[in-house]
Design a protein around this motif. Structure first.
Motif, mmCIF file in Angstrom:
data_model
loop_
_atom_site.group_PDB
_atom_site.id
_atom_site.type_symbol
_atom_site.label_atom_id
_atom_site.label_comp_id
_atom_site.label_asym_id
_atom_site.label_seq_id
_atom_site.Cartn_x
_atom_site.Cartn_y
_atom_site.Cartn_z
ATOM 1 N N PRO A 40 4.546 40.235 -22.287
ATOM 2 C CA PRO A 40 5.372 41.024 -23.204
ATOM 3 C C PRO A 40 4.619 42.276 -23.662
ATOM 4 C CG PRO A 40 5.235 38.729 -23.912
ATOM 5 C CD PRO A 40 4.239 38.910 -22.813
ATOM 6 N N GLN A 41 5.367 43.303 -24.021
ATOM 7 C CA GLN A 41 4.745 44.516 -24.539
ATOM 8 C C GLN A 41 3.874 44.171 -25.733
ATOM 9 O OE1 GLN A 41 7.999 47.211 -25.313
ATOM 10 N NE2 GLN A 41 7.795 48.132 -23.295
ATOM 11 N N PRO A 46 -1.986 47.215 -20.539
ATOM 12 C CA PRO A 46 -1.650 47.425 -19.126
ATOM 13 C C PRO A 46 -2.842 48.001 -18.361
ATOM 14 C CG PRO A 46 0.020 48.372 -20.570
ATOM 15 C CD PRO A 46 -1.135 47.972 -21.436
ATOM 16 N N THR A 47 -2.896 47.692 -17.071
ATOM 17 C CA THR A 47 -3.949 48.197 -16.196
ATOM 18 C C THR A 47 -3.307 48.999 -15.073
ATOM 19 O OG1 THR A 47 -3.919 46.321 -14.668
ATOM 20 C CG2 THR A 47 -5.301 46.109 -16.641
ATOM 21 N N THR A 55 13.876 45.237 -18.307
ATOM 22 C CA THR A 55 14.786 44.103 -18.245
ATOM 23 C C THR A 55 14.269 43.112 -17.217
ATOM 24 O OG1 THR A 55 16.154 45.169 -16.558
ATOM 25 C CG2 THR A 55 16.833 45.470 -18.850
ATOM 26 N N PRO A 56 14.458 41.859 -17.375
ATOM 27 C CA PRO A 56 15.209 41.197 -18.418
ATOM 28 C C PRO A 56 14.461 41.066 -19.745
ATOM 29 C CG PRO A 56 14.383 39.557 -16.915
ATOM 30 C CD PRO A 56 13.981 40.903 -16.363
ATOM 31 N N LEU A 57 13.174 41.458 -19.773
ATOM 32 C CA LEU A 57 12.449 41.507 -21.036
ATOM 33 C C LEU A 57 11.430 42.631 -20.961
ATOM 34 C CD1 LEU A 57 9.495 39.210 -21.156
ATOM 35 C CD2 LEU A 57 11.292 38.461 -19.637
ATOM 36 N N PRO A 58 11.202 43.336 -22.062
ATOM 37 C CA PRO A 58 10.233 44.432 -22.037
ATOM 38 C C PRO A 58 8.807 43.910 -21.908
ATOM 39 C CG PRO A 58 11.315 44.266 -24.189
ATOM 40 C CD PRO A 58 11.867 43.188 -23.331
#
Length: 99
Positions: A40-41, A46-47, A55-58
């Protein structure tokens, strides 16, 4: 388990979200699927090998670590990712494997 779909799985007494990257016919034949984890965000930084998704989830799919799980681990189909996201995941996996 469908390629390009995000699923919730039970693994080592916890639930995680994963994106199926293996072929549907192979998944049906072996009774499982190869996946990359979806974070999840805000849960992880992030790399270069993370593919953002809305979608379907951030969150983002991390392509430098992949695993295979039997069908018994998969609990909820959260839905498909956008075709552009899946294409970016494919490119990233090929980069990781040097293909």
């Amino acid at each position: 388990m469908k390629r390009g779909h995000v699923y919730r799985i039970r693994y080592q007494d916890r639930s995680i979200d994963v994106l199926v990257v293996s072929d549907d016919q192979i998944n049906a034949h072996v009774g499982g699927a190869t996946v990359v984890q979806v974070y999840p965000q805000g849960e992880r930084t992030p790399t270069l090998l993370s593919v953002p998704m809305e979608t379907p989830l951030p969150g983002f799919a991390v392509t430098d670590r992949y695993s295979s799980f039997s069908a018994a681990h998969f609990t909820d189909d959260r839905g498909p990712v956008d075709a552009r996201v899946m294409e970016a995941v494919e490119i990233s996996i090929r980069t990781v494997l040097g293909l």
